[in-house]
Every structure is written in C-alpha cells, then in structure tokens.
Design a protein around this motif. Structure first.
Motif, PDB file in Angstrom:
ATOM      1  N   GLU A 391     -37.319   8.579 -55.793  1.00 36.98           N
ATOM      2  CA  GLU A 391     -36.686   9.902 -55.846  1.00 36.98           C
ATOM      3  C   GLU A 391     -37.747  10.992 -56.049  1.00 36.98           C
ATOM      4  N   SER A 393     -40.938  10.802 -55.331  1.00 39.74           N
ATOM      5  CA  SER A 393     -41.804  10.894 -54.161  1.00 39.74           C
ATOM      6  C   SER A 393     -41.151  11.772 -53.095  1.00 39.74           C
ATOM      7  N   LEU A 394     -39.863  11.594 -52.895  1.00 42.53           N
ATOM      8  CA  LEU A 394     -39.149  12.439 -51.936  1.00 42.53           C
ATOM      9  C   LEU A 394     -39.170  13.901 -52.391  1.00 42.53           C
ATOM     10  N   ALA A 395     -39.025  14.111 -53.693  1.00 47.22           N
ATOM     11  CA  ALA A 395     -39.033  15.487 -54.217  1.00 47.22           C
ATOM     12  C   ALA A 395     -40.376  16.163 -53.942  1.00 47.22           C
ATOM     13  N   ARG A 397     -42.480  15.314 -51.505  1.00 41.23           N
ATOM     14  CA  ARG A 397     -42.579  15.476 -50.049  1.00 41.23           C
ATOM     15  C   ARG A 397     -41.779  16.681 -49.566  1.00 41.23           C
ATOM     16  N   ALA A 398     -40.585  16.869 -50.147  1.00 36.18           N
ATOM     17  CA  ALA A 398     -39.702  17.947 -49.684  1.00 36.18           C
ATOM     18  C   ALA A 398     -39.962  19.247 -50.434  1.00 36.18           C
TER      19      ALA A 398
ATOM     20  N   ALA B 390     -31.095   6.584 -56.155  1.00 35.75           N
ATOM     21  CA  ALA B 390     -31.320   7.939 -56.677  1.00 35.75           C
ATOM     22  C   ALA B 390     -32.023   8.825 -55.656  1.00 35.75           C
ATOM     23  N   GLU B 391     -32.892   8.248 -54.846  1.00 39.38           N
ATOM     24  CA  GLU B 391     -33.575   9.028 -53.812  1.00 39.38           C
ATOM     25  C   GLU B 391     -32.557   9.626 -52.836  1.00 39.38           C
ATOM     26  N   LEU B 394     -30.519  12.486 -54.366  1.00 42.36           N
ATOM     27  CA  LEU B 394     -31.274  13.741 -54.355  1.00 42.36           C
ATOM     28  C   LEU B 394     -31.307  14.337 -52.942  1.00 42.36           C
ATOM     29  N   LEU B 404     -36.614  14.578 -41.637  1.00 39.89           N
ATOM     30  CA  LEU B 404     -37.576  14.556 -42.735  1.00 39.89           C
ATOM     31  C   LEU B 404     -37.489  13.219 -43.473  1.00 39.89           C
ATOM     32  N   HIS B 408     -40.481  10.403 -43.953  1.00 40.77           N
ATOM     33  CA  HIS B 408     -41.020  10.292 -45.310  1.00 40.77           C
ATOM     34  C   HIS B 408     -41.557   8.869 -45.545  1.00 40.77           C
TER      35      HIS B 408
END
Lengths: 428, 428
Positions: A391, A393-395, A397-398, B390-391, B394, B404, B408
């Motif tokens: 989660e 890592s995605l945050a 990235r985005a 959780a990823e 989000l 995206l 990722h």
C-alpha cells in the motif's frame, strides 16, 4: 549462417524472458540467446530457492526435506519447461554466447557461429557475483552455489550484510548450520534506516546467528568455519559482450534512458539497443527487470510509457520480512516518523496465541518519509510487511499526500493500522 | 444536578471513545456516557475475542487454552483500564443510560439522574443483534454470548452467512465443536461476488464445517445441536434514546451527512448533533466508526473534511482471510477481471514447504472492478489478503487508474503480484 528477427534478446532471465514472450505473442519475430539456463538465475539459483529454504526453515523442515523441496521448486535446475514456454509462444531460442556486432548479435554455440540481425537488440545479461579476496584460504560459495548445495555446512560464515546475506543466514541457521555473519559496516542492510538492520540483527541473533558488525575478514582465521558464503554484491554482466565503452557507466552498467533504450555517455540514444534487468545497474530485483521488460514491450509496440523507479520495493524475505520503498534516506526537507508495529491490536492478539517459535518474529516498525506533504518513502519490518507494505509503495508511486493517507480507512485489526500514528506525526 | 461540556458523547465504543479522547486532548471539555462496558463491544465481545479464537484455533490450541487466551485478550471483560485511559485524557465518564433532552442528555445512573448540557451531542450507541424466531426451542447465543462463553458446544448450529457467522464457524470448528452453518441464501457473504463465499465455504468444509446453503431453519429440528448461534445481523441501537423520528431512516439508523452531522428527513442539519459508528447504519465495522470519529473531530476542531465511504474494507478474518473494498457489485459499465491467487510464485513456494494443515488455506482469488479505466472495487480471498488487499483499497480511495496500477512495480515473489493479470485483463 544468419537469422533475422524483429527483436534479439540477449539473456533469458526474468526480464528478458518476459519481454521475449510478450513480443512474440504480439506477433513480433523474436530470437532469444541464452548461454546458461533458460529463465536465468531467479528460478533456479536465486530468489526461488532462497525463498524456498526460508519457508522450509520456518516450517521446521530438516535439511534433507528442505533440499528436496528446494529442488522441486527449482525443477531440479532443469530448464526444459522454460524452454518449452518460449517455444509455445513462438520465441526462437538460440543457445550460446552472444557478442554484439554492429546492429546484430553473433552467437557462438554448439552448432557453430550464428549471426542474428535484428531491428532491436535487448541486452538482458544480468549480473555476476563480486568475489572479494579473503585473507584466509577457505572453501567459498557464491549465493548461487549456496542455493544449489547438497551439503549443509556445520559452520557457515556469511560475508556481507545485504538482503542475500540476511536471507541465507536465517535459512541456513534455521536448517541446522551454525552461522556467523561478518558485516563491514555498522548495520545490516546499510542502505536502509539503521533501525531496520539493527532489528533484523536482533531477530537473526534470536535464531542463533552470530551477527558481527564492523567486522574484519581477518577474523575468519579464528573461526572454525567449513564454508564462506560471499554475499558481497553483484556487478553488471557485460564482459565479452563487445559493447562500446561509452555505453557503460563507471560501475560497468549499461546506460539506459527512461524508455530503457541504451544511451551513450552524452545521453544520446543508441538506435536499436535497449537493456533491462541487473545489467542496467538500476536495482537488482526480478521485479525491476520485469518492469523494464514491460517498458520495452510498450515502447516497441508503439504505446510507450516511461519506466518509473521511484517506488521499487526492496524486500527481504526473512521472517519477519523487510519491505522498503522509495526514498528512505531522509535528506533535506524530508520529515520522518516511526511507529512500533507491535503496538497495533493485531500484534497484541497474535502475541497471546502464537506458538512460541513464531513470537520472536513479532517485532518490527514502520517509518514513513514525506516531502512537501507527499509520501516519498517507507521502511517496514514486521509480520506480513511484504504484503501490507505494498500500500505504501503504491502511495509513493502515485505521489499521494499524507492528508489523504491519514484520512483513508484501514481495516481493524490489520497490520496496516501501524501506519496511522506515523501519518499523524507527519501531519502534525 | 447538571454538568456542562463542549461535547457529550453517548456510547464509548471504538468511535465514541476515540473521539472523546482526541477532543479532550485538544482541550475540549468532554463528557462520555456509557451504560455498559467502557470501550463497547469490540474489545470484549466482538472483534477482539473473535480474532483471538481464530488465531488460537489456527495455532492448534485446545479450548481451555484458547479460552484463557481470549480472556487475556479481552482483559477478562474488565473495563477499568479503558476507563483509566479516559481519565488520563481528561474525559469525564458518566455511567448510566442516556436520553436526549433538547440540546443535552439526561443520564439515569446509579447516582441518580444527571443532566449534561453540551454544545454538541455525539450519538455513538452502536447496534444490537437481530434475533430471528426459531421454529424449534433450543438454547441460543448471540455473537456476544458466544464470545464470552465458558463452555464449548458439542454441536453448534450457526444461523447466518455473514462475516461473524463465517469467523465463528471456523473458530469453533477448529477448537473442537461440530459445526453446522445454515444460510438462507445460495452463498456465504451474500453481498460479495459469489466466488468469494463459495471458496470460503470450501475452506470451511475442509475444516469439517457442514455448510448448508439455501437452508431452512426447520432443519434445526432434525439436527442434534446443543446451541444455536444467531449471526443474522445487527440493528442500530436507538431504542430509549428519545430521538426525533425524523432523524431515523426506515432501517432505524440515525441519518448523517458527509460530516457525520445528524440530518432530518429533509436533509437539513440538526444543529448540535453528530453520530458515528453502527448507529449510523453505514457500515458495521470498527474502522468505519473510527473514520467517522476522525471526521467529527476534524469538524469540531475547525478543519473539517468529509467522511469518505468509497473504500471501506470489508474484512473477514478467517484463514485464509477475505478482504473486499469499494464497489464489488459490478453494475452497468463496470469491467471485472479475476485471477487465481494460487498461481503466483509465492503460492507455489508455500505449497511445497507449508505444513499440511496450512495447505488447505492456500486457496483464493482476486477480482478487480473498474469503471472508465479507474479501479472502483476489489474482492480478495487468500493468504494475507487482509494485508495485500490494503493496496487495492487505497487505489479505490485515491481513484487511481488501471494503467498506473498495471505499470506499478510489485515485489517478486509476493501475494501482491496476483493483481497483475487481472489488471492486464482490465486494460485489454
């Protein structure tokens, strides 16, 4: 004798193989050159056997049982299944050693030399282990040798403190070896925040590993070790490839741009050449190679998108695992906040009911890094961190802002809740 | 006798307690009214003992050991520690039953009636179990009673197919009860995609649970059960609160706006009243109550932000767990794509080395839902799904686009990799 192709891929590791198959499925004529095992190191001699031994050690398997499981996981290091996958997708496999010649590749193989003329050559030759000089004459292993070994050393010295060193130290200790880790620096995982390596050292010590930081290799003379595992890093594999010196960085990696095209020292694109994986020196992970492979596939299929290296996970599959992403160096203008993962309700619950041997893995923390209110990095250690870290890592990235992350709903009682206090601290 | 306060919170469950403490720490004078246990159901009679029993069952503990662990996790249902936390933050605790009177609250407690006049009254009274009529006279439990029980039933019938029914069926079966689950509909977890409940039913059956879908309660007459657990839902707890009928929905929940302010049937804000948690009927989770509590705190401290219910996780803590988020109904214009979680490398590795009793939890899938190229929902079942899901939650919250997400980088070999094929399918 020569072959023509739209794309000639040199090296069939994770990135090269994925790329070859995806392009072939899209109708491109693809030749893939491999001098060793089809599939590269990962499935036979790196990630896969390493994780297999760690899982077996955690499950309490004996060495013979763990070895058998490892050999099943790696298919006995037989690459015929991987070769068959390539054939099924229409990729032409050429076994031999490649050398770049003009816009093509010359392959020296059992059937004699063969020239491959291709519109694009993709360099995916991976990396080779760095072998430091030892002050003592002792039998050594590279990580590949360790992961193909039939014998369990009575006393294994591990030289190095990175991911491979930590994983193999825990695996061999769990399977019955006495293990001593010798790290030159003050911390394991020296590129991450110090607490990560220090907590992991505590875990390894609880597993019986003798972790020695700030250690000199001279001490090997005094340790009664059977085997020394050299886990001191890897270098891009470009020897003998015939590449122009201008294509290489000082560290010997192939220079690439955001589309994974090879560039020269001036930054100009070298037409007809791309590179993916460890040979690019960007980040030595299977998932980085795969990301670069997808980038090259997009580029060659005309819907190009830049590679994005801001949020490449750096995972260590110890028990508990480490998961870091983005920028965890904490430079100027970066705010950082830490929270103890064992304070969340999930940890309390597990602490009460977990079997004793699981409880020592109930440790960890999460540190978040933000610049201008945007999350730029995270360092996680703890149970399932390689899952809940995704989660974060995605945050990164985005480029999500800390306010949104703090206001987002995470399930009770999950490990993910550990990020709330750190997010609140970053906001405050 | 009367007390004045900035805020009077009625009900000290997760949301009410969090809100009271945060406001008190911010300098507000807060009175908290509680007629039962400080902390509400979650720590004593719901989430916490439920997860505790599930973890103990998974760890192979006996019923007496599991019961002891549960009683430790719930502090023996003694709320003095929670009351002390309130006191430490300066929250005034008033024990008794509250009734709204004008802009304040009248409390009937041991010390006689007490009036609390407050700038804002926050309703946080939770919910009460729905008790269906049974065709047979058998001893029953609500989930609270089951989670405080001293005795293990020889044969437990569970009526219902939601999260609580699934969790308690697995827990009691794992701890030694014979368990029969009676579900009226065709699937467990009827609000999620059918495959989720159907796969979970397979897991429960492998655990020895007799799961009967499309079942009539008449069958209870033919089953030799000792106890019937009623897990047929909960209703907002508003009885006796003296609320205006216009504040309640047809389902009996307190109407709220995006700032958790009470609104009347016309949608107009009722000045001085807010509501959080199960009583709002929005989503019966501790983390929803906490999210609403944070929303009210922001509002009352003058930096208001709307609550956002688009990505509330719906987790079931069975082994393996379920984690759903966002819109998983798949209406018009929604694309959906599914992938088998057991096909990722992590699952292959675990399948080879996991102990036999863990292998039956090696099942699962992930289904993603997108509208106009943006992820709107996800349904996950599988090992660690409550962590790696959780990823996706989000991503739904931040309205990230599928392109995206597909581009990722997720770590190899993690469970998170299972989303790649589904994302590719959504893009294609």
């Amino acid at each position: 004798m020569f072959t023509t192709a739209d794309v000639c891929v040199v090296g069939s590791g994770s990135g090269g193989k994925m790329l070859a198959q995806q392009l072939a499925r899209a109708g491109r004529r693809v030749v893939l050159v491999e001098r060793g095992l089809v599939g590269g190191f990962c499935p036979y001699l790196a990630c896969v056997p390493s994780k297999s031994l760690l899982l077996s050690a955690a499950a309490g398997l004996s060495w013979p049982a763990a070895r058998a499981v490892r050999d099943e996981a790696t298919g006995g290091r037989d690459d015929s299944a991987a070769a068959a996958e390539l054939a099924a997708d229409g990729v032409v496999l050429v076994r031999g050693t490649a050398r770049v010649e003009g816009r093509g590749v010359l392959v020296e193989g059992e059937g004699g030399p063969q020239e491959v003329r291709a519109g694009t050559v993709v360099l995916a030759t991976g990396s080779t282990p760095v072998r430091p000089d030892l002050p003592v004459d002792l039998p050594t292993w590279t990580s590949e040798e360790a992961l193909a070994a039939d014998e369990l050393p009575a006393h294994l010295a591990v030289v190095g403190g990175g991911a491979v060193a930590c994983e193999l130290a825990q695996a061999f200790a769990g399977l019955g070896s006495r293990v001593t880790v010798l790290v030159r620096g003050e911390h394991l995982l020296s590129r991450e925040p110090a607490w990560v390596g220090d907590r992991l050292a505590e875990v390894l010590r609880a597993d019986g590993v003798d972790v020695r930081t700030s250690a000199s290799l001279e001490v090997l003379a005094d340790l009664d070790v059977d085997r020394v595992l050299l886990a001191t890093g890897r270098a891009p594999a470009t020897a003998g490839l015939g590449l122009d010196e201008g294509w290489l960085t000082d560290a010997g990696a192939v220079r690439t741009d955001a589309r994974c095209r090879v560039v020269d020292a001036s930054g100009a694109v070298v037409e007809g050449f791309s590179a993916v994986g460890d040979v690019t020196g960007i980040s030595p992970y299977t998932h980085t190679a795969n990301h670069q492979a997808r980038t090259v596939v997009s580029e060659l299929l005309g819907r190009g998108r830049d590679a994005d290296y801001r949020a490449i996970p750096r995972a260590v599959y110890t028990h508990p695992p480490v998961f870091c992403t983005g920028d965890t160096t904490g430079g100027d203008g970066v705010r950082r906040a830490w929270f103890d993962v064992t304070e969340v309700e999930r940890a309390n619950l597990l602490a009460l009911s977990a079997p004793r041997e699981q409880r020592r893995t109930l440790t960890g923390g999460v540190e978040l890094f933000a610049r201008d209110g945007v999350l730029v990095g995270a360092a996680c250690l703890g149970p399932e961190a390689d899952s809940w870290g995704a989660e974060l890592s995605l945050a990164v990235r985005a480029r999500l802002d800390v306010d949104l992350l703090a206001h987002h709903v995470r399930a009770f009682p999950t490990w993910s809740e550990a990020v709330y206090p750190a997010l609140e601290e970053l906001r405050g």
